[in-house]
Motif scaffolding. Structure first.
Motif, PDB file in Angstrom:
ATOM      1  N   GLY A  71       0.808  -1.213   0.000  1.00 49.10           N
ATOM      2  CA  GLY A  71       0.000   0.000   0.000  1.00 49.10           C
ATOM      3  C   GLY A  71       0.840   1.262   0.000  1.00 49.10           C
ATOM      4  O   GLY A  71       0.559   2.214  -0.729  1.00 49.10           O
ATOM      5  N   VAL A  72       1.920   1.267   0.780  1.00 41.22           N
ATOM      6  CA  VAL A  72       2.805   2.437   0.819  1.00 41.22           C
ATOM      7  C   VAL A  72       3.593   2.547  -0.477  1.00 41.22           C
ATOM      8  O   VAL A  72       3.829   3.648  -0.988  1.00 41.22           O
ATOM      9  N   LEU A  73       4.004   1.410  -1.042  1.00 39.49           N
ATOM     10  CA  LEU A  73       4.749   1.440  -2.299  1.00 39.49           C
ATOM     11  C   LEU A  73       3.911   2.043  -3.428  1.00 39.49           C
ATOM     12  O   LEU A  73       4.458   2.698  -4.330  1.00 39.49           O
ATOM     13  N   ALA A  74       2.605   1.833  -3.376  1.00 41.98           N
ATOM     14  CA  ALA A  74       1.737   2.430  -4.391  1.00 41.98           C
ATOM     15  C   ALA A  74       1.860   3.948  -4.366  1.00 41.98           C
ATOM     16  O   ALA A  74       1.897   4.599  -5.419  1.00 41.98           O
ATOM     17  N   HIS A  75       1.941   4.506  -3.173  1.00 42.89           N
ATOM     18  CA  HIS A  75       2.147   5.951  -3.051  1.00 42.89           C
ATOM     19  C   HIS A  75       3.557   6.333  -3.501  1.00 42.89           C
ATOM     20  O   HIS A  75       3.778   7.438  -4.015  1.00 42.89           O
ATOM     21  N   GLY A  76       4.508   5.420  -3.305  1.00 41.93           N
ATOM     22  CA  GLY A  76       5.888   5.696  -3.699  1.00 41.93           C
ATOM     23  C   GLY A  76       6.021   5.911  -5.200  1.00 41.93           C
ATOM     24  O   GLY A  76       6.727   6.827  -5.651  1.00 41.93           O
ATOM     25  N   PHE A  77       5.337   5.086  -5.991  1.00 40.76           N
ATOM     26  CA  PHE A  77       5.388   5.259  -7.441  1.00 40.76           C
ATOM     27  C   PHE A  77       4.700   6.565  -7.856  1.00 40.76           C
ATOM     28  O   PHE A  77       5.078   7.177  -8.855  1.00 40.76           O
ATOM     29  N   TYR A  78       3.711   6.970  -7.090  1.00 39.76           N
ATOM     30  CA  TYR A  78       3.075   8.268  -7.335  1.00 39.76           C
ATOM     31  C   TYR A  78       4.108   9.388  -7.164  1.00 39.76           C
ATOM     32  O   TYR A  78       4.149  10.340  -7.951  1.00 39.76           O
ATOM     33  N   SER A  79       4.958   9.242  -6.148  1.00 33.95           N
ATOM     34  CA  SER A  79       5.990  10.253  -5.894  1.00 33.95           C
ATOM     35  C   SER A  79       7.047  10.256  -6.980  1.00 33.95           C
ATOM     36  O   SER A  79       7.574  11.317  -7.349  1.00 33.95           O
ATOM     37  N   ILE A  80       7.372   9.085  -7.502  1.00 33.50           N
ATOM     38  CA  ILE A  80       8.354   9.015  -8.585  1.00 33.50           C
ATOM     39  C   ILE A  80       7.859   9.803  -9.796  1.00 33.50           C
ATOM     40  O   ILE A  80       8.642  10.383 -10.554  1.00 33.50           O
ATOM     41  N   GLY A  81       6.544   9.842  -9.957  1.00 31.40           N
ATOM     42  CA  GLY A  81       5.982  10.626 -11.053  1.00 31.40           C
ATOM     43  C   GLY A  81       6.342  12.094 -10.977  1.00 31.40           C
ATOM     44  O   GLY A  81       6.392  12.784 -12.003  1.00 31.40           O
ATOM     45  N   PHE A  82       6.599  12.598  -9.769  1.00 27.13           N
ATOM     46  CA  PHE A  82       7.033  13.987  -9.625  1.00 27.13           C
ATOM     47  C   PHE A  82       8.326  14.239 -10.382  1.00 27.13           C
ATOM     48  O   PHE A  82       8.476  15.247 -11.081  1.00 27.13           O
ATOM     49  N   PHE A  83       9.286  13.336 -10.234  1.00 31.50           N
ATOM     50  CA  PHE A  83      10.565  13.502 -10.901  1.00 31.50           C
ATOM     51  C   PHE A  83      10.389  13.492 -12.418  1.00 31.50           C
ATOM     52  O   PHE A  83      10.954  14.321 -13.133  1.00 31.50           O
ATOM     53  N   ILE A  84       9.611  12.546 -12.910  1.00 29.13           N
ATOM     54  CA  ILE A  84       9.398  12.427 -14.348  1.00 29.13           C
ATOM     55  C   ILE A  84       8.689  13.667 -14.896  1.00 29.13           C
ATOM     56  O   ILE A  84       9.035  14.193 -15.957  1.00 29.13           O
ATOM     57  N   THR A  85       7.696  14.155 -14.148  1.00 31.29           N
ATOM     58  CA  THR A  85       6.960  15.339 -14.581  1.00 31.29           C
ATOM     59  C   THR A  85       7.861  16.556 -14.652  1.00 31.29           C
ATOM     60  O   THR A  85       7.806  17.339 -15.618  1.00 31.29           O
ATOM     61  N   ALA A  86       8.709  16.745 -13.644  1.00 33.45           N
ATOM     62  CA  ALA A  86       9.625  17.886 -13.639  1.00 33.45           C
ATOM     63  C   ALA A  86      10.596  17.819 -14.811  1.00 33.45           C
ATOM     64  O   ALA A  86      10.876  18.833 -15.465  1.00 33.45           O
ATOM     65  N   LEU A  87      11.113  16.635 -15.087  1.00 38.24           N
ATOM     66  CA  LEU A  87      12.042  16.473 -16.207  1.00 38.24           C
ATOM     67  C   LEU A  87      11.358  16.764 -17.531  1.00 38.24           C
ATOM     68  O   LEU A  87      11.902  17.468 -18.396  1.00 38.24           O
ATOM     69  N   MET A  88      10.152  16.237 -17.702  1.00 37.57           N
ATOM     70  CA  MET A  88       9.424  16.469 -18.953  1.00 37.57           C
ATOM     71  C   MET A  88       9.069  17.944 -19.125  1.00 37.57           C
ATOM     72  O   MET A  88       9.138  18.486 -20.235  1.00 37.57           O
ATOM     73  N   ALA A  89       8.682  18.604 -18.037  1.00 33.67           N
ATOM     74  CA  ALA A  89       8.341  20.027 -18.115  1.00 33.67           C
ATOM     75  C   ALA A  89       9.558  20.859 -18.475  1.00 33.67           C
ATOM     76  O   ALA A  89       9.448  21.873 -19.184  1.00 33.67           O
ATOM     77  N   TRP A  90      10.723  20.453 -18.006  1.00 30.86           N
ATOM     78  CA  TRP A  90      11.961  21.174 -18.319  1.00 30.86           C
ATOM     79  C   TRP A  90      12.350  20.984 -19.779  1.00 30.86           C
ATOM     80  O   TRP A  90      12.840  21.905 -20.432  1.00 30.86           O
ATOM     81  N   LEU A  91      12.099  19.785 -20.311  1.00 31.52           N
ATOM     82  CA  LEU A  91      12.475  19.472 -21.687  1.00 31.52           C
ATOM     83  C   LEU A  91      11.449  19.969 -22.698  1.00 31.52           C
ATOM     84  O   LEU A  91      11.795  20.252 -23.856  1.00 31.52           O
ATOM     85  N   ILE A  92      10.177  20.068 -22.286  1.00 30.75           N
ATOM     86  CA  ILE A  92       9.098  20.452 -23.206  1.00 30.75           C
ATOM     87  C   ILE A  92       8.507  21.780 -22.750  1.00 30.75           C
ATOM     88  O   ILE A  92       7.700  21.817 -21.810  1.00 30.75           O
ATOM     89  N   PRO A  93       8.866  22.895 -23.369  1.00 28.33           N
ATOM     90  CA  PRO A  93       8.417  24.211 -22.888  1.00 28.33           C
ATOM     91  C   PRO A  93       6.941  24.493 -23.129  1.00 28.33           C
ATOM     92  O   PRO A  93       6.341  25.300 -22.437  1.00 28.33           O
ATOM     93  N   SER A  94       6.317  23.853 -24.119  1.00 27.58           N
ATOM     94  CA  SER A  94       4.913  24.101 -24.433  1.00 27.58           C
ATOM     95  C   SER A  94       4.020  23.228 -23.554  1.00 27.58           C
ATOM     96  O   SER A  94       4.165  21.999 -23.534  1.00 27.58           O
ATOM     97  N   TRP A  95       3.075  23.843 -22.867  1.00 27.30           N
ATOM     98  CA  TRP A  95       2.200  23.082 -21.971  1.00 27.30           C
ATOM     99  C   TRP A  95       1.294  22.133 -22.747  1.00 27.30           C
ATOM    100  O   TRP A  95       0.926  21.065 -22.251  1.00 27.30           O
ATOM    101  N   ARG A  96       0.973  22.494 -23.987  1.00 29.62           N
ATOM    102  CA  ARG A  96       0.110  21.631 -24.787  1.00 29.62           C
ATOM    103  C   ARG A  96       0.842  20.350 -25.204  1.00 29.62           C
ATOM    104  O   ARG A  96       0.312  19.241 -25.069  1.00 29.62           O
ATOM    105  N   TRP A  97       2.069  20.485 -25.677  1.00 31.17           N
ATOM    106  CA  TRP A  97       2.848  19.309 -26.041  1.00 31.17           C
ATOM    107  C   TRP A  97       3.228  18.497 -24.800  1.00 31.17           C
ATOM    108  O   TRP A  97       3.351  17.274 -24.858  1.00 31.17           O
ATOM    109  N   LEU A  98       3.408  19.193 -23.682  1.00 38.03           N
ATOM    110  CA  LEU A  98       3.675  18.485 -22.429  1.00 38.03           C
ATOM    111  C   LEU A  98       2.477  17.621 -22.044  1.00 38.03           C
ATOM    112  O   LEU A  98       2.638  16.474 -21.598  1.00 38.03           O
ATOM    113  N   GLN A  99       1.268  18.148 -22.238  1.00 35.72           N
ATOM    114  CA  GLN A  99       0.059  17.382 -21.945  1.00 35.72           C
ATOM    115  C   GLN A  99      -0.023  16.136 -22.830  1.00 35.72           C
ATOM    116  O   GLN A  99      -0.375  15.049 -22.371  1.00 35.72           O
TER     117      GLN A  99
END
Length: 492
Positions: free
Chosen positions: A173-201
């Motif tokens: 159950g806690v690990l399920a939340h852990g993978f949710y947190s890992i998504g933060f890192f991926i989202t930040a990296l993608m937002a840094w690499l993709i400046p357009s919010w539409r293409w980021l979506q």
């Protein structure tokens, strides 16, 4: 006027700013939503008959850090700033609806159909946000997106918990939340690499297509099939599980499992109103509801306000995700070693203290402000993980599903209010963090009124729930931690 040219930038010294923009004494900054009329650049002067006008139709955006955003495209600033919070709040309302509607449907028709349907809806709606240019349509699509994502997470979480054994549920159950947190890192990296919010979506939506084959890979929940009196299908799944895990299962034991009669009393589901039938259970229900609302509100409030803390917004977002991992690790360790109630109260209290203390931090000390805010995020992440476990163990079996579902719905109220609370930083910078911290402190004190559930026999009926934790530990049977009725009621 020279400052009205679309997306123009001009170097402005203090004299020009004084002539062009009104000064806001409360914010201690120039008002960027209004300007003085009849101002000339050469020579710099403002006519005596100048008026203060609104910039509602002539905004100039700073695109040095973000080339484009939904705020820019839909002009969600100044008098329309509340619409920005509405976009985020609508998403939380969608999660609320998804928790109830899709959770109920998954109990009726199965986990897999709801999981696949939610995936398809998420992909369609995610792409729809990019190609539909109207704000009203964006609101509707955000509502559907929140509902579909909640359907995905809720069903996936339930399927996971139903697939593992009793000893593994806390960790899984806690690990399920852990993978949710890992998504933060991926989202930040993608937002840094993709400046357009539409293409980021688009980039964040399309990977969901890879999960559609899960429908043919992951089996239906055997537990759900048994509750629906479909033992033959459950047997096939369990035999396949045993084969994959290279385990030998006695055929007679498997047949006996399939023949276990369902207790009609236990199968009967309680209603939402049963949570309030008895006084003690009613107080605990309201206590848990408030706890969920605070945890959700503070968690999403801090997650959505990383750009308001100063410094690099991408780095702040990464830190916001990074602090969740040690928070979840601490929660996992303390749940089985210390218990539920005391760690929950401690994390809420400490997190609230960190957030409220930002009131004493000078604005220029950005590093300290970020440190305190992220420390609060660490604590609230840990408390959020613990409240899941504690709630599931406090609610009696007959109303456990409705109790957890109702708690999740109330939590979305906190998430929906969080964006509007964050807007209060225009009134006073530390105000949102102070509000979040105060709410966490109040929840910490109320948590102490909940019973400890570690190693205790869980309540089955409403009467069990009313009496759960009512007797002192000295009066409990050491073998199964079940209250002995002849013991003295310590609460009287």
């Amino acid at each position: 006027m020279w400052w009205e040219e679309e997306n123009a930038t001009y170097p402005m010294d203090d004299e020009l700013k004084t002539l062009a923009y009104p000064w806001d004494d409360q914010k201690k900054a120039y008002d960027h939503c209004h300007y003085y009329s009849n101002v000339t650049m050469e020579p710099p002067q403002r006519a005596n008959n100048s008026e203060i006008l609104s910039c509602s139709t002539s905004q100039v955006y700073d695109t040095s850090q973000f080339r484009t955003s939904a705020v820019i495209d839909y002009s969600l600033v100044c008098d329309r700033a509340w619409l920005r919070a509405t976009v985020q709040s609508t998403y939380m309302v969608g999660m609320l609806l998804g928790s109830y509607i899709l959770g109920d449907i998954s109990d009726r028709v199965g986990r897999k159909p709801v999981f696949l349907t939610s995936l398809v809806i998420m992909v369609v709606v995610g792409i729809g946000q990019v190609i539909i240019p109207h704000y009203a349509a964006l609101i509707v699509l955000r509502l559907l997106l929140g509902a579909s994502l909640q359907g995905i997470f809720l069903v996936a979480y339930v399927m996971t918990m139903e697939m593992v054994g009793k000893r593994s549920r806390t960790v899984v159950g806690v690990l399920a939340h852990g993978f949710y947190s890992i998504g933060f890192f991926i989202t930040a990296l993608m937002a840094w690499l993709i400046p357009s919010w539409r293409w980021l979506q688009v980039a964040m939506t399309l990977p969901a297509l890879f999960f559609i084959p899960y429908y043919w890979i992951i089996p239906e929940s055997a537990r759900w099939l048994l509750t629906k009196r479909r033992p033959e299908e459950a047997k096939v799944i369990l035999e396949k599980v045993a084969k994959v895990n290279k385990k030998q299962v006695d055929e007679r034991d498997l047949e006996e499992l399939m023949k276990i009669p369902i207790d009609e009393d236990k199968e009967a589901k309680g209603t939402f109103f049963d949570l309030f039938r008895f006084s003690r259970l009613r107080f605990r229900t309201l206590n848990i509801f408030f706890n969920w609302m605070v945890n959700s509100g503070v968690y999403y409030g801090l997650s959505l306000s990383t750009s308001n803390l100063g410094g690099n917004p991408y780095l702040n977002f990464v830190i916001s995700g990074a602090v969740e991992l040690p928070g979840l690790a601490l929660a996992t360790i303390l749940l089985d070693r210390v218990g539920r109630r005391i760690p929950l109260a401690a994390f809420l209290g400490l997190g609230g203290l960190c957030l409220v203390s930002t009131i004493f931090v000078p604005k220029e000390m950005t590093w300290l402000l970020i440190t305190l805010a992220m420390s609060g995020k660490l604590c609230i992440t840990a408390s959020y993980a613990i409240i899941y476990t504690l709630s599931a163990e406090v609610f009696p079996t007959v109303v456990r599903n409705v109790g957890m579902g109702s708690s999740s719905m109330v939590a979305r109220i906190g998430g929906a209010l969080a964006p509007y609370i964050n807007m209060l930083d225009d009134v006073w910078g530390p105000l949102p963090l102070v509000i979040f911290g105060s709410l966490a402190g109040a929840a910490s004190l109320l948590t102490l009124q909940l019973p400890e559930t570690r190693s205790r026999q869980l309540p089955e009926t409403l009467e069990d729930g009313e009496n759960f934790g009512r007797y002192s530990e000295e009066c409990e049977d050491e073998k199964d931690k079940k209250p002995i009725n002849i013991c003295k009621d310590e609460t009287k």
